[in-house]
Scaffold this motif. Structure first.
Motif, PDB file in Angstrom:
ATOM      1  N   SER A   1       0.840  -1.204   0.000  1.00  0.00           N
ATOM      2  CA  SER A   1       0.000   0.000   0.000  1.00  0.00           C
ATOM      3  C   SER A   1       0.875   1.255   0.000  1.00  0.00           C
ATOM      4  CB  SER A   1      -0.955   0.006   1.191  1.00  0.00           C
ATOM      5  OG  SER A   1      -0.233   0.090   2.407  1.00  0.00           O
ATOM      6  N   VAL A   2       0.344   2.330  -0.545  1.00  0.00           N
ATOM      7  CA  VAL A   2       1.084   3.583  -0.684  1.00  0.00           C
ATOM      8  C   VAL A   2       0.252   4.712  -0.082  1.00  0.00           C
ATOM      9  CG1 VAL A   2       2.082   5.234  -2.313  1.00  0.00           C
ATOM     10  CG2 VAL A   2       2.264   2.779  -2.770  1.00  0.00           C
ATOM     11  N   LYS A   3       0.829   5.427   0.891  1.00  0.00           N
ATOM     12  CA  LYS A   3       0.145   6.568   1.505  1.00  0.00           C
ATOM     13  C   LYS A   3       0.435   7.874   0.773  1.00  0.00           C
ATOM     14  CE  LYS A   3       1.462   6.459   5.793  1.00  0.00           C
ATOM     15  NZ  LYS A   3       1.517   6.805   7.232  1.00  0.00           N
ATOM     16  N   GLY A   4       1.545   7.897   0.044  1.00  0.00           N
ATOM     17  CA  GLY A   4       1.907   9.127  -0.641  1.00  0.00           C
ATOM     18  C   GLY A   4       3.111   8.920  -1.538  1.00  0.00           C
ATOM     19  N   LEU A   5       3.405   9.932  -2.343  1.00  0.00           N
ATOM     20  CA  LEU A   5       4.554   9.893  -3.244  1.00  0.00           C
ATOM     21  C   LEU A   5       5.178  11.282  -3.249  1.00  0.00           C
ATOM     22  CD1 LEU A   5       6.066   8.048  -5.300  1.00  0.00           C
ATOM     23  CD2 LEU A   5       4.657   9.088  -7.086  1.00  0.00           C
ATOM     24  N   THR A   6       6.450  11.356  -2.868  1.00  0.00           N
ATOM     25  CA  THR A   6       7.169  12.624  -2.770  1.00  0.00           C
ATOM     26  C   THR A   6       8.161  12.728  -3.916  1.00  0.00           C
ATOM     27  OG1 THR A   6       6.985  12.585  -0.355  1.00  0.00           O
ATOM     28  CG2 THR A   6       8.635  14.056  -1.307  1.00  0.00           C
ATOM     29  N   GLU A   7       8.089  13.797  -4.693  1.00  0.00           N
ATOM     30  CA  GLU A   7       8.948  13.963  -5.860  1.00  0.00           C
ATOM     31  C   GLU A   7      10.322  14.516  -5.466  1.00  0.00           C
ATOM     32  OE1 GLU A   7       9.941  14.051 -10.029  1.00  0.00           O
ATOM     33  OE2 GLU A   7       8.603  12.910  -8.729  1.00  0.00           O
ATOM     34  N   LYS A   8      11.359  13.725  -5.696  1.00  0.00           N
ATOM     35  CA  LYS A   8      12.759  14.119  -5.538  1.00  0.00           C
ATOM     36  C   LYS A   8      13.045  14.809  -4.201  1.00  0.00           C
ATOM     37  CE  LYS A   8      13.485  14.446 -10.517  1.00  0.00           C
ATOM     38  NZ  LYS A   8      13.869  15.301 -11.678  1.00  0.00           N
ATOM     39  N   PRO A   9      12.798  14.108  -3.104  1.00  0.00           N
ATOM     40  CA  PRO A   9      13.108  14.720  -1.797  1.00  0.00           C
ATOM     41  C   PRO A   9      14.611  14.737  -1.551  1.00  0.00           C
ATOM     42  CG  PRO A   9      12.495  12.430  -1.495  1.00  0.00           C
ATOM     43  CD  PRO A   9      12.312  12.734  -2.968  1.00  0.00           C
ATOM     44  N   LYS A  10      15.058  15.560  -0.634  1.00  0.00           N
ATOM     45  CA  LYS A  10      16.449  15.472  -0.198  1.00  0.00           C
ATOM     46  C   LYS A  10      16.672  14.103   0.424  1.00  0.00           C
ATOM     47  CE  LYS A  10      16.972  20.406   0.709  1.00  0.00           C
ATOM     48  NZ  LYS A  10      17.258  21.449   1.746  1.00  0.00           N
ATOM     49  N   ALA A  11      17.869  13.570   0.248  1.00  0.00           N
ATOM     50  CA  ALA A  11      18.141  12.203   0.705  1.00  0.00           C
ATOM     51  C   ALA A  11      17.801  12.027   2.180  1.00  0.00           C
ATOM     52  CB  ALA A  11      19.600  11.844   0.433  1.00  0.00           C
ATOM     53  N   ASP A  12      18.105  13.027   3.001  1.00  0.00           N
ATOM     54  CA  ASP A  12      17.841  12.925   4.441  1.00  0.00           C
ATOM     55  C   ASP A  12      16.351  12.986   4.766  1.00  0.00           C
ATOM     56  OD1 ASP A  12      20.549  12.767   4.883  1.00  0.00           O
ATOM     57  OD2 ASP A  12      20.789  14.896   5.378  1.00  0.00           O
ATOM     58  N   ASP A  13      15.565  13.501   3.821  1.00  0.00           N
ATOM     59  CA  ASP A  13      14.126  13.639   4.063  1.00  0.00           C
ATOM     60  C   ASP A  13      13.297  12.544   3.386  1.00  0.00           C
ATOM     61  OD1 ASP A  13      14.648  15.993   5.453  1.00  0.00           O
ATOM     62  OD2 ASP A  13      14.456  17.239   3.659  1.00  0.00           O
ATOM     63  N   ALA A  14      13.939  11.639   2.681  1.00  0.00           N
ATOM     64  CA  ALA A  14      13.214  10.603   1.942  1.00  0.00           C
ATOM     65  C   ALA A  14      12.416   9.729   2.909  1.00  0.00           C
ATOM     66  CB  ALA A  14      14.186   9.750   1.140  1.00  0.00           C
ATOM     67  N   PRO A  15      11.134   9.510   2.636  1.00  0.00           N
ATOM     68  CA  PRO A  15      10.292   8.740   3.550  1.00  0.00           C
ATOM     69  C   PRO A  15      10.533   7.231   3.497  1.00  0.00           C
ATOM     70  CG  PRO A  15       9.038   9.424   1.639  1.00  0.00           C
ATOM     71  CD  PRO A  15      10.365  10.085   1.515  1.00  0.00           C
ATOM     72  N   SER A  16      11.262   6.763   2.493  1.00  0.00           N
ATOM     73  CA  SER A  16      11.602   5.339   2.379  1.00  0.00           C
ATOM     74  C   SER A  16      12.727   5.209   1.364  1.00  0.00           C
ATOM     75  CB  SER A  16      10.383   4.520   1.924  1.00  0.00           C
ATOM     76  OG  SER A  16      10.112   4.741   0.546  1.00  0.00           O
ATOM     77  N   ASN A  17      13.127   3.970   1.099  1.00  0.00           N
ATOM     78  CA  ASN A  17      14.123   3.723   0.037  1.00  0.00           C
ATOM     79  C   ASN A  17      13.455   3.130  -1.200  1.00  0.00           C
ATOM     80  OD1 ASN A  17      13.509   1.156   0.967  1.00  0.00           O
ATOM     81  ND2 ASN A  17      15.638   0.435   0.950  1.00  0.00           N
ATOM     82  N   LEU A  18      12.133   3.301  -1.323  1.00  0.00           N
ATOM     83  CA  LEU A  18      11.380   2.765  -2.459  1.00  0.00           C
ATOM     84  C   LEU A  18      11.138   3.866  -3.489  1.00  0.00           C
ATOM     85  CD1 LEU A  18       8.760   0.486  -0.665  1.00  0.00           C
ATOM     86  CD2 LEU A  18      10.885  -0.192  -1.804  1.00  0.00           C
ATOM     87  N   ALA A  19      11.808   3.732  -4.623  1.00  0.00           N
ATOM     88  CA  ALA A  19      11.740   4.741  -5.679  1.00  0.00           C
ATOM     89  C   ALA A  19      10.796   4.304  -6.778  1.00  0.00           C
ATOM     90  CB  ALA A  19      13.137   4.978  -6.256  1.00  0.00           C
ATOM     91  N   SER A  20       9.944   5.219  -7.212  1.00  0.00           N
ATOM     92  CA  SER A  20       9.045   4.955  -8.330  1.00  0.00           C
ATOM     93  C   SER A  20       9.817   5.087  -9.634  1.00  0.00           C
ATOM     94  CB  SER A  20       7.893   5.970  -8.307  1.00  0.00           C
ATOM     95  OG  SER A  20       7.088   5.858  -9.461  1.00  0.00           O
ATOM     96  N   ILE A  21       9.672   4.084 -10.505  1.00  0.00           N
ATOM     97  CA  ILE A  21      10.348   4.111 -11.802  1.00  0.00           C
ATOM     98  C   ILE A  21       9.304   4.250 -12.915  1.00  0.00           C
ATOM     99  CG2 ILE A  21      12.295   2.781 -10.908  1.00  0.00           C
ATOM    100  CD1 ILE A  21      11.148   0.388 -12.521  1.00  0.00           C
ATOM    101  N   GLY A  22       9.747   4.239 -14.158  1.00  0.00           N
ATOM    102  CA  GLY A  22       8.896   4.633 -15.268  1.00  0.00           C
ATOM    103  C   GLY A  22       7.907   3.625 -15.795  1.00  0.00           C
ATOM    104  N   ARG A  23       7.179   2.965 -14.924  1.00  0.00           N
ATOM    105  CA  ARG A  23       6.092   2.072 -15.308  1.00  0.00           C
ATOM    106  C   ARG A  23       4.935   2.273 -14.346  1.00  0.00           C
ATOM    107  NH1 ARG A  23       9.402   1.742 -18.725  1.00  0.00           N
ATOM    108  NH2 ARG A  23      10.067  -0.066 -19.934  1.00  0.00           N
ATOM    109  N   TYR A  24       3.750   2.492 -14.905  1.00  0.00           N
ATOM    110  CA  TYR A  24       2.564   2.767 -14.104  1.00  0.00           C
ATOM    111  C   TYR A  24       1.342   2.121 -14.756  1.00  0.00           C
ATOM    112  CZ  TYR A  24       5.601   6.873 -13.213  1.00  0.00           C
ATOM    113  OH  TYR A  24       6.666   7.708 -12.952  1.00  0.00           O
ATOM    114  N   VAL A  25       0.355   1.782 -13.941  1.00  0.00           N
ATOM    115  CA  VAL A  25      -1.014   1.572 -14.398  1.00  0.00           C
ATOM    116  C   VAL A  25      -1.860   2.534 -13.588  1.00  0.00           C
ATOM    117  CG1 VAL A  25      -2.997   0.029 -14.407  1.00  0.00           C
ATOM    118  CG2 VAL A  25      -0.786  -0.801 -15.213  1.00  0.00           C
ATOM    119  N   LEU A  26      -2.616   3.391 -14.290  1.00  0.00           N
ATOM    120  CA  LEU A  26      -3.344   4.472 -13.629  1.00  0.00           C
ATOM    121  C   LEU A  26      -4.832   4.396 -13.916  1.00  0.00           C
ATOM    122  CD1 LEU A  26      -0.874   7.370 -14.517  1.00  0.00           C
ATOM    123  CD2 LEU A  26      -0.982   6.069 -12.378  1.00  0.00           C
ATOM    124  N   THR A  27      -5.623   4.807 -12.946  1.00  0.00           N
ATOM    125  CA  THR A  27      -7.062   4.906 -13.142  1.00  0.00           C
ATOM    126  C   THR A  27      -7.382   6.267 -13.775  1.00  0.00           C
ATOM    127  OG1 THR A  27      -7.207   5.656 -10.841  1.00  0.00           O
ATOM    128  CG2 THR A  27      -7.660   3.321 -11.271  1.00  0.00           C
TER     129      THR A  27
END
Length: 274
Positions: free
Chosen positions: A183-209
């Motif tokens: 599950s995903v609570k949010g997505l932060t675009e290019k945060p500073k490394a110290d502020d990153a909420p996790s080590n899970l990076a979104s890459i260029g593949r999506y399925v969107l509603t």
């Protein structure tokens, strides 16, 4: 539940990191050995059951349309020389029943804007987005197929994610994980490394509603003054409508020269072994 039949390929960028090679040739047609980057992404989409390919292009990207069009003259020339195998390959760049739609992005205002340009072609259906810069090596039918499979279970937007540790995490959209696995609570675009909420990076593949279009249409510009797809997905995630699927394979960032060279060497080594 609606089937994922359509895929959007945002390909309007100038590819300035690869100048002068991209002065007259789209970056997406640069080859990984003997096949263009965009064709790898298209084949991945088709393997996931997608039959409508929507390319969001610019005025300098006509060569992409030509690549996926018929070339009867080339086919006849090859057959006249007895090169039937190559002629068949040219003829069947796309399988029968797969349709291409080309939409112009009149001004480059961000990935979110590029996706929004495809709204009329997509209609009110769920759809995939594939960024050709992300060259993926995988087993089975591929990353998009995994996302489609997950979408069928939950009807929620799907992100492909990979682990990135260290300062490079600041180059990505970073997932804020939910309590449940995937599950995903949010997505932060290019945060500073110290502020990153996790080590899970979104890459260029999506399925969107398709509600993503309403979000994008009313969304204020984000990082870089552009309409960011990550911000729209973050809005969906806050509603509990986004899941993440871990990358099953290898990713090469062909938006950079080093990543592109690594991809070529990887594919070349595989060819030598086979």
């Amino acid at each position: 539940m609606l089937k994922v039949r359509k895929a959007v390929f945002p390909v309007a960028g100038f590819g300035t990191r690869f100048l002068p090679a991209t002065k007259a040739m789209p970056k997406e047609l640069m080859p990984i050995v003997d096949k263009p980057l965009i064709q790898y992404a298209v084949e991945e989409a088709i393997a996931a059951g997608i039959d409508t390919l929507i390319f969001v292009t610019g005025r300098h990207k006509r060569a992409i349309e030509d690549h996926f069009d018929n070339n009867s003259e080339l086919e006849m020339a090859l057959r006249a020389k007895g090169k039937d195998g190559q002629a068949d390959m040219v003829k069947h760049i796309l399988p029968i029943g797969v349709e291409c739609i080309f939409v112009r992005q009149p001004e480059q205002l961000g990935l979110g804007h590029a996706v929004l340009c495809a709204e009329r072609a997509v209609g009110g259906e769920p759809f995939a987005v594939l960024l050709a810069d992300d060259f993926l090596d995988y087993e089975g039918n591929g990353v998009t197929s995994n996302l489609v499979r997950n979408f069928k279970k939950s009807a929620k937007s799907q992100l492909s994610v990979m682990e990135v540790n260290g300062p490079d995490i600041s180059k990505y959209g970073v997932v804020i994980p939910g309590e449940k696995t995937g599950s995903v609570k949010g997505l932060t675009e290019k945060p500073k490394a110290d502020d990153a909420p996790s080590n899970l990076a979104s890459i260029g593949r999506y399925v969107l509603t398709p509600d993503i279009f309403d979000i994008l249409r009313s969304q204020a510009p984000g990082a870089g003054g552009e309409v960011q797809l990550a911000d729209a997905i973050n809005t969906q995630a806050k509603r509990g409508d986004v899941e993440a699927v871990r990358l099953n394979g290898l990713r090469f960032d062909c938006g950079s020269v080093d990543g592109y060279l690594d991809a070529i060497m990887h594919v070349a080594e595989q060819r030598r072994r086979s």
